[in-house]
Design a protein around this motif. Structure first.
Motif, PDB file in Angstrom:
ATOM      1  N   ARG A   1       0.828  -1.202   0.000  1.00 53.54           N
ATOM      2  CA  ARG A   1       0.000   0.000   0.000  1.00 53.54           C
ATOM      3  C   ARG A   1       0.872   1.266   0.000  1.00 53.54           C
ATOM      4  O   ARG A   1       0.532   2.268  -0.641  1.00 53.54           O
ATOM      5  CB  ARG A   1      -0.952  -0.014   1.193  1.00 53.54           C
ATOM      6  CG  ARG A   1      -2.027  -1.091   1.096  1.00 53.54           C
ATOM      7  CD  ARG A   1      -2.846  -1.181   2.372  1.00 53.54           C
ATOM      8  NE  ARG A   1      -3.794  -0.079   2.468  1.00 53.54           N
ATOM      9  CZ  ARG A   1      -5.082  -0.154   2.099  1.00 53.54           C
ATOM     10  NH1 ARG A   1      -5.555  -1.271   1.553  1.00 53.54           N
ATOM     11  NH2 ARG A   1      -5.876   0.874   2.251  1.00 53.54           N
TER      12      ARG A   1
ATOM     13  N   ARG B   1       2.029   1.600  -3.578  1.00 59.44           N
ATOM     14  CA  ARG B   1       0.989   2.079  -4.481  1.00 59.44           C
ATOM     15  C   ARG B   1       0.721   3.572  -4.306  1.00 59.44           C
ATOM     16  O   ARG B   1       0.279   4.233  -5.244  1.00 59.44           O
ATOM     17  CB  ARG B   1      -0.310   1.283  -4.287  1.00 59.44           C
ATOM     18  CG  ARG B   1      -0.242  -0.127  -4.841  1.00 59.44           C
ATOM     19  CD  ARG B   1      -1.637  -0.706  -5.003  1.00 59.44           C
ATOM     20  NE  ARG B   1      -2.352  -0.827  -3.749  1.00 59.44           N
ATOM     21  CZ  ARG B   1      -2.309  -1.896  -2.971  1.00 59.44           C
ATOM     22  NH1 ARG B   1      -1.576  -2.950  -3.320  1.00 59.44           N
ATOM     23  NH2 ARG B   1      -2.998  -1.934  -1.841  1.00 59.44           N
ATOM     24  N   MET B   2       0.980   4.104  -3.120  1.00 64.89           N
ATOM     25  CA  MET B   2       0.765   5.536  -2.927  1.00 64.89           C
ATOM     26  C   MET B   2       1.929   6.372  -3.454  1.00 64.89           C
ATOM     27  O   MET B   2       1.883   7.604  -3.409  1.00 64.89           O
ATOM     28  CB  MET B   2       0.490   5.869  -1.464  1.00 64.89           C
ATOM     29  CG  MET B   2       1.692   5.897  -0.548  1.00 64.89           C
ATOM     30  SD  MET B   2       1.296   6.492   1.124  1.00 64.89           S
ATOM     31  CE  MET B   2       0.967   8.217   0.798  1.00 64.89           C
TER      32      MET B   2
ATOM     33  N   LEU C   1       2.606   9.128  -7.229  1.00 62.64           N
ATOM     34  CA  LEU C   1       1.175   9.415  -7.252  1.00 62.64           C
ATOM     35  C   LEU C   1       0.934  10.831  -7.781  1.00 62.64           C
ATOM     36  O   LEU C   1       1.632  11.769  -7.388  1.00 62.64           O
ATOM     37  CB  LEU C   1       0.613   9.292  -5.834  1.00 62.64           C
ATOM     38  CG  LEU C   1      -0.890   9.008  -5.700  1.00 62.64           C
ATOM     39  CD1 LEU C   1      -1.220   7.620  -6.243  1.00 62.64           C
ATOM     40  CD2 LEU C   1      -1.297   9.106  -4.238  1.00 62.64           C
TER      41      LEU C   1
ATOM     42  N   LEU D   1      -2.243  13.409  -3.583  1.00 61.12           N
ATOM     43  CA  LEU D   1      -2.932  12.767  -2.447  1.00 61.12           C
ATOM     44  C   LEU D   1      -4.324  13.378  -2.347  1.00 61.12           C
ATOM     45  O   LEU D   1      -4.572  14.290  -1.541  1.00 61.12           O
ATOM     46  CB  LEU D   1      -2.138  12.973  -1.159  1.00 61.12           C
ATOM     47  CG  LEU D   1      -0.863  12.146  -0.987  1.00 61.12           C
ATOM     48  CD1 LEU D   1      -0.224  12.419   0.362  1.00 61.12           C
ATOM     49  CD2 LEU D   1      -1.146  10.650  -1.131  1.00 61.12           C
TER      50      LEU D   1
ATOM     51  N   GLN E   1      -7.406   9.561  -6.384  1.00 59.48           N
ATOM     52  CA  GLN E   1      -6.024   9.114  -6.571  1.00 59.48           C
ATOM     53  C   GLN E   1      -5.540   8.249  -5.389  1.00 59.48           C
ATOM     54  O   GLN E   1      -4.795   7.305  -5.582  1.00 59.48           O
ATOM     55  CB  GLN E   1      -5.091  10.329  -6.705  1.00 59.48           C
ATOM     56  CG  GLN E   1      -5.409  11.240  -7.863  1.00 59.48           C
ATOM     57  CD  GLN E   1      -5.076  10.627  -9.210  1.00 59.48           C
ATOM     58  OE1 GLN E   1      -4.282   9.704  -9.291  1.00 59.48           O
ATOM     59  NE2 GLN E   1      -5.685  11.150 -10.263  1.00 59.48           N
ATOM     60  N   TRP E   2      -6.007   8.622  -4.195  1.00 56.17           N
ATOM     61  CA  TRP E   2      -5.545   7.937  -2.981  1.00 56.17           C
ATOM     62  C   TRP E   2      -6.538   8.180  -1.869  1.00 56.17           C
ATOM     63  O   TRP E   2      -7.209   9.228  -1.823  1.00 56.17           O
ATOM     64  CB  TRP E   2      -4.174   8.480  -2.574  1.00 56.17           C
ATOM     65  CG  TRP E   2      -3.649   7.874  -1.294  1.00 56.17           C
ATOM     66  CD1 TRP E   2      -3.005   6.694  -1.151  1.00 56.17           C
ATOM     67  CD2 TRP E   2      -3.753   8.454   0.011  1.00 56.17           C
ATOM     68  NE1 TRP E   2      -2.684   6.488   0.179  1.00 56.17           N
ATOM     69  CE2 TRP E   2      -3.134   7.553   0.913  1.00 56.17           C
ATOM     70  CE3 TRP E   2      -4.302   9.632   0.510  1.00 56.17           C
ATOM     71  CZ2 TRP E   2      -3.056   7.802   2.269  1.00 56.17           C
ATOM     72  CZ3 TRP E   2      -4.215   9.868   1.870  1.00 56.17           C
ATOM     73  CH2 TRP E   2      -3.592   8.963   2.737  1.00 56.17           C
TER      74      TRP E   2
END
Length: 284
Positions: free
Chosen positions: A134, A137-138, A273, A276, A280-281
């Protein structure tokens, strides 16, 4: 936990935790740390909320990771650390040292993880892998798993959890003890003795109660009733010794994070990314 278990630090001869604890040497002086730009900053005991994920606003976290896309994950447990230290000592020291690292070098510190290698690994390691995935992925590029609980099982657990995350070469990560890279006459560890007590005296002096140890001799080698391994903290611990240990450990970890980031292909060294933001997240 088997306190006499043998372990290895990056290819060095395997020694028991008890022998490692008892081999720490004395030290103590105040210095300044260098940040990523080469500037010097005094190391202070205050822990800035500006680098701790749980206190950061989205814009602060995004800015920090765009500047240095590294997340530090501290590990520890609830464990006996003498009558004079808090039970959460290991996670507290790892977290505090990593906050000092982030203050100097950049990046962000994840809240302490209190699950440890005493839990079933077949259940715990996949959970940690999912946490690291995780973070990946961010947009994080380097994951530093740092344990204040100095047994080899902790490092094995972290590195096993990291292995599938770093396998494609787009992120880097490593499991370390807080003093793996700085261990020397001026930086060490033990069990609730000189080093760990000094760390707490520097960061959390109100949590240290040396008078609880009384005036008599302490049982040696982590034996009951004291459960302390290393030099007598009543004689050898000080906030100054803790400061020097923290400075060396935090700087060594920061330099390793820089090294790992530069080890990635050039196109994989930046925060990935777009933003934030919802869409997107959402969460780690």
């Amino acid at each position: 936990m088997n306190e006499t278990r043998a372990f290895t630090v990056f290819g060095r001869p395997r020694i028991s935790r008890r022998r490692f604890v008892n081999s720490a040497a004395a030290a103590g002086c105040i210095v300044q740390a260098s940040d990523a730009a080469g500037q010097t900053k005094p190391v202070k005991p205050d822990l800035s909320p500006a680098v701790q994920m749980q206190f950061m606003r989205p814009g602060q976290l995004e800015k920090a990771l765009r500047g240095f896309p590294v997340v530090y994950v501290p590990f520890g447990l609830i464990e006996w650390h003498g009558l004079h230290l808090p039970l959460g000592n290991d996670a507290l020291k790892a977290h505090a040292i990593l906050v000092k690292t982030a203050e100097q070098f950049g990046g962000a510190v994840y809240p302490p993880v209190y699950f440890h290698d005493g839990f079933p690994k077949e259940s715990l390691i996949p959970v940690l892998t999912h946490l690291f995935q995780r973070l990946k992925r961010m947009g994080v590029r380097v994951i530093m798993g740092v344990s204040g609980h100095n047994v080899q099982g902790q490092i094995d657990m972290i590195n096993q959890a990291l292995a599938p995350v770093v396998a494609d070469g787009t992120v880097a990560g490593i499991g370390l003890w807080e003093i793996t890279l700085s261990k020397s006459a001026e930086s060490g560890t033990d069990h609730a003795a000189k080093w760990e007590t000094s760390n707490m005296m520097f960061f959390y002096p109100d949590l240290v109660e040396l008078s609880a140890l009384g005036d008599g001799p302490l049982a040696p080698n982590m034996k009951p009733p004291d459960g302390i391994g290393g030099l007598d903290p009543r004689k050898y611990a000080s906030a100054e010794t803790g400061l020097r240990n923290v400075e060396l450990a935090s700087r060594s970890i920061g330099l390793k994070a820089k090294e790992l980031l530069l080890s990635l292909p050039e196109g994989q060294r930046t925060f990935k990314l777009p933003a934030l933001r919802p869409g997107q997240w959402w969460a780690i």
